[in-house]
Write an enzyme that holds these catalytic residues in place. Structure first.
Site, mmCIF file in Angstrom:
data_model
loop_
_atom_site.group_PDB
_atom_site.id
_atom_site.type_symbol
_atom_site.label_atom_id
_atom_site.label_comp_id
_atom_site.label_asym_id
_atom_site.label_seq_id
_atom_site.Cartn_x
_atom_site.Cartn_y
_atom_site.Cartn_z
ATOM 1 N N GLU A 92 36.628 22.393 36.663
ATOM 2 C CA GLU A 92 37.996 22.309 36.176
ATOM 3 C C GLU A 92 38.618 23.679 36.354
ATOM 4 O O GLU A 92 37.929 24.678 36.477
ATOM 5 C CB GLU A 92 38.025 21.916 34.710
ATOM 6 N N LYS A 135 34.839 36.046 39.678
ATOM 7 C CA LYS A 135 34.440 34.646 39.510
ATOM 8 C C LYS A 135 33.564 34.126 40.640
ATOM 9 O O LYS A 135 32.719 33.270 40.444
ATOM 10 C CB LYS A 135 35.672 33.757 39.345
ATOM 11 N N SER A 153 38.249 43.478 36.641
ATOM 12 C CA SER A 153 37.722 42.145 36.955
ATOM 13 C C SER A 153 38.416 41.475 38.137
ATOM 14 O O SER A 153 37.819 40.642 38.812
ATOM 15 C CB SER A 153 37.821 41.244 35.723
HETATM 16 C C1 LIG Z 1 38.996 34.359 34.795
HETATM 17 C C2 LIG Z 1 39.255 35.803 34.757
HETATM 18 C C3 LIG Z 1 38.950 36.596 33.622
HETATM 19 C C4 LIG Z 1 38.420 36.027 32.338
HETATM 20 O O1 LIG Z 1 37.197 35.389 32.411
HETATM 21 P P1 LIG Z 1 35.854 36.027 31.832
HETATM 22 O O2 LIG Z 1 34.892 34.903 31.892
HETATM 23 O O3 LIG Z 1 36.127 36.501 30.432
HETATM 24 O O4 LIG Z 1 35.491 37.150 32.717
HETATM 25 C C5 LIG Z 1 39.172 37.957 33.696
HETATM 26 N N1 LIG Z 1 39.690 38.532 34.798
HETATM 27 C C6 LIG Z 1 40.002 37.821 35.895
HETATM 28 C C7 LIG Z 1 40.569 38.523 37.073
HETATM 29 C C8 LIG Z 1 39.800 36.430 35.916
HETATM 30 O O5 LIG Z 1 40.133 35.723 37.020
#
Ligand SMILES: *Cc1c(COP(=O)(O)O)cnc(C)c1O
Length: 400
Positions: free
Chosen positions: A116, A94, A382
């Site tokens: 938000e 993010k 992610s």
């Molecule tokens: C917020 C988040 C997601 C989901 O958001 P995307 O916009 O689909 O990437 C996935 N993995 C993590 C670790 C997150 O914090």
């Protein structure tokens, strides 16, 4: 920007029949101003150099592409590589977007950013970007989420942000979004609204995609260096869709299987999930036309996932478009499958994944059984799982 591999969206923000800009008139000037600024700065070398320097020295890019030897051996199928977005500063992808939007806001002459947050991840990333770039920051958060995510609330305050309680509606994410948009309408002269994923009115889906495309651009180079060829398959979890689009985009011209994994929650039939393709239909929500979990009257349904980051009623419009073009495909993993994958990656590789990312690992487990040992999969990791260990302990009935 690097990573622009399709012509979509068109000048009105349409990805085929999806996307667009469904907002009240009062917000149009802000969106038009943002679109013009993004167009200008995304071509300006001063902006791009500053962003690249921050990616390197502040976020810690490039993140490694790690060959998960133990997991690959355990599953007995393809070679599995993990793109290590969990090693980004603040622990997830993010920040790639938040820091870039903070930088853009500063260039636009804004003094304040707002956002938000639901679980708090995007709020923390935005507060981090604001602290670094030197902007005032306010984060809207439902009072129910404030209660559930007290640690992230404290983090945001440490970072100098003000956390604004939202006591309307269900007191969660969608109410917080409504309040943030109201704030933006009133304070647009000096305020930029930081959208956390590839969703909302144009230009957000395209802009956030471009800021996250660094993930795939790096992964493409890294796999060519490691294996001297492209992978056979890419896998990523899909909340709003930014980490997955970020990985997929640099590979869109190649003929590669790309799989997005939504939150199957307790299973599609229970209605307690966030699988927009498996269980949703076309609708308009928060400025954007896309797949949406709604009832027959068009009321947005409640969602459920063990991972807060995947727990959202709609999905980025570009995913719908790429799915129609058969460039990408979508499936889901249930809470139970994700929890099993969470354990599996932790114990085989010594990497505790975010519960969101564990959904992508769960799908990798399923795919592996039908792929040869000569195949290569890249999974987007992610985020890291530190934020989730308490939740998982609770589910296992372990008192900490
Ligand atoms: C917020 C988040 C997601 C989901 O958001 P995307 O916009 O689909 O990437 C996935 N993995 C993590 C670790 C997150 O914090």
């Amino acid at each position: 920007m690097p990573g622009k591999h399709t012509k979509a969206p068109d000048s009105k923000g349409h990805f085929g029949q999806y996307g667009g800009r469904f907002v009240p008139e009062t917000l149009m000037p802000a969106l038009i101003e943002l679109e013009a600024a993004y167009k200008k700065y995304s071509k300006e070398s001063g902006f791009l150099n500053e962003l690249r320097a921050l990616q390197k020295d502040f976020i810690g890019r490039p993140t490694p592409l790690y060959y998960a030897r133990n997991l690959s051996a355990r599953l007995g199928g393809p070679k599995i590589y993990l793109k290590r977005e969990d090693l980004c500063h603040t622990g997830a992808h993010k920040i790639n977007n938040a820091i870039a939007q903070a930088l853009l806001a500063k260039r636009m002459g804004k003094t304040r950013i707002i956002a938000e947050t639901g679980a708090g991840q995007h709020g923390v990333a935005t507060a981090t970007g604001a602290a670094h770039v030197g902007l005032e920051c306010e984060i809207y958060m439902g009072s129910e989420d404030i209660r559930r995510q007290s640690l992230n609330v404290f983090r945001m305050r440490l970072l100098g942000a003000k956390v604004c309680r939202v006591d309307t509606g269900s007191r969660t994410l969608k109410d917080a979004i409504n309040e943030a948009l109201r704030d933006w309408t009133t304070n647009v002269n000096h305020t930029h609204y930081v959208m956390g994923t590839v969703f909302g009115p144009h230009p957000y889906p395209a802009m956030v995609r471009d800021f996250q495309s660094v993930i795939g651009a790096e992964a493409r180079q890294q796999i060519l260096k490691a294996e001297n060829r492209l992978p056979d398959c890419l896998v990523a979890c899909v909340g709003g869709g930014s980490n997955s689009i970020g990985l997929f985009h640099a590979f869109l011209k190649d003929n590669i299987k790309m799989v997005g994994v939504e939150a199957g929650g307790h299973g599609i039939r229970t209605g307690r999930h966030a699988a927009r393709f498996a269980g949703g239909s076309l609708g308009i929500f928060q400025g954007c036309k896309s797949y949406l979990l709604q009832n027959r009257d068009g009321n947005v349904l409640g969602t459920h996932s063990v991972s807060a980051g995947l727990d959202y009623a709609s999905i980025g419009p570009e995913h719908c478009y790429l799915r129609d073009l058969k460039k990408t495909e979508y499936t889901y993993a249930t809470d139970r499958e994700a929890l099993r994958a969470f354990d599996l990656l932790s114990s085989t590789e010594g990497i505790i994944p975010a519960l969101e990312s564990a959904h992508a690992i769960a799908e990798t487990v399923k795919l592996s059984s039908s792929m040869s040992s000569k195949s290569i999969i890249i999974v987007n990791l992610s985020g890291r799982g530190d934020k989730d260990v308490q939740e998982v302990a609770g589910i296992k009935g372990i008192e900490l």
